[in-house]
Design a protein around this motif. Structure first.
Motif, short mmCIF file in Angstrom:
data_model
loop_
_atom_site.label_atom_id
_atom_site.label_comp_id
_atom_site.label_asym_id
_atom_site.label_seq_id
_atom_site.Cartn_x
_atom_site.Cartn_y
_atom_site.Cartn_z
N LYS A 2 -3.81 12.82 -2.75
CA LYS A 2 -4.85 12.02 -2.07
C LYS A 2 -6.20 12.16 -2.76
N ILE A 14 0.84 -1.20 0.00
CA ILE A 14 0.00 0.00 0.00
C ILE A 14 0.88 1.25 0.00
N THR A 68 -1.39 7.82 -0.17
CA THR A 68 -2.73 7.83 -0.78
C THR A 68 -3.61 6.66 -0.36
N GLY A 69 -3.02 5.62 0.21
CA GLY A 69 -3.80 4.46 0.63
C GLY A 69 -4.17 3.51 -0.51
#
Ligand SMILES: [Mg+2]
Length: 304
Positions: free
Chosen positions: A194, A137, A141-142
């Motif tokens: 993001k 991950i 930004t995830g």
């Protein structure tokens, strides 16, 4: 990570043993049973348990034969296996570890030892999975990172040979991101990245659609079973989702808002190719999109 019950496959030819192990472990995990070696291999593939408790002595095939099948199968090779045996024989024990077993449990069962051993391994397995997820991950930004992207792109190119439709791979670059960072600061730059990732999440709905952060301000999208028209639609929805976030960019020559340029390539099912070749062509199309003035998509079929 979501909380879900771990699965344990109990393999034993004697019903009484299966029953005892179930009673000991049913509060700790979801239990599946196999009563012979053949069934064990089949159910391991079907259910992908976290852990297998594997009887060594069985009439059809020994546990030692079964574990070889499990460890030789790419799909099941990472499943942990604990041998269950009545033989307190150190030669046998050594052989089990050599074959990839991670522990032994002895018959007759001592309840607290069985539970302690199994719980310890289930905890290790859970932590290994979490670490593996974290390693794939992108922290900012995830969404997935480049390491995960390499795996998914390789897998999807292989799967694409079996699909009738095409595989779309889109490389995305943020327009005038350096002046954005220089003028608004790196905190604002991170926030913008993001929001771009959020736009991907909002639009990509099919289970195998995939987005990753490729590098600094570069992203990659993979759309299996797609077409030129389908890819154009998805990309225009992403562009719209980003525009809806109204990220002001007064230092862009492409727009008043923060925008993206996209190079997308469609790989046909007959086209044997490598991730590197696909990325290279997507990158050339992305370059064209930038040359043409940015804030646009350039899409083409993969060319051999
Ligand atoms: Mg047995």
């Amino acid at each position: 990570m979501e909380n879900f019950s771990q699965k344990v496959l109990i393999v034993d030819d004697e019903k009484a043993n299966r029953k005892i192990l179930k009673e000991l472990l049913q509060d700790e995990a979801t239990i599946i049973f196999a009563k012979n070696g053949e069934q064990a291999v089949e159910l391991a593939r079907k259910h992908m348990p976290d852990l297998i408790l594997l009887d060594v002595i069985m009439p059809d095939r020994s546990g030692f034969e079964v574990i070889e099948d499990i460890k030789n199968d790419k799909q099941t090779m990472n499943i942990s296996v604990i041998f269950v045996t009545g033989l307190a024989n150190s030669d046998d024990e050594e052989r089990g570890f050599d074959l990839g077993g991670c522990d032994y449990i002895y018959k007759p069962f001592k309840a607290n030892i069985v539970i302690a051993r199994v719980m310890m391994h289930l905890e290790l397995i859970k932590q290994r999975k979490m670490l593996n997820e974290i390693a794939h991950i992108d922290a900012l930004t995830g969404i997935s990172n480049r390491r995960k992207m390499d795996i998914v792109l390789t897998d999807e190119l292989a799967a694409n040979k079996r699909d009738k439709n095409k595989l779309a791979v889109a490389l995305i670059d943020v327009d005038y991101f350096k002046p954005y960072n220089d003028n608004y600061g790196h905190g604002a730059g991170d926030a913008a990245l993001k929001k771009i990732a959020t736009s991907f999440r909002e639009v990509l709905q099919r289970p195998r659609d995939f987005a990753a952060r490729y590098g600094g301000e570069e992203f990659l999208i993979i759309l299996p079973n797609s077409s030129i028209e389908g890819t154009e639609l998805i990309i225009s929805n992403i562009v719209q989702a980003l525009a809806d976030k109204e990220i002001k960019h007064e230092h862009s020559k492409a727009s008043d808002l923060l925008t993206i340029s996209i190079g997308a390539v469609l790989v046909g099912d007959e086209q044997a190719t490598t991730p590197a070749e696909v990325l290279l062509q997507a990158d050339k199309l992305l370059y064209q999109a930038k040359e043409n003035g940015r804030n646009q998509l350039v899409i083409n079929d993969f060319e051999i």
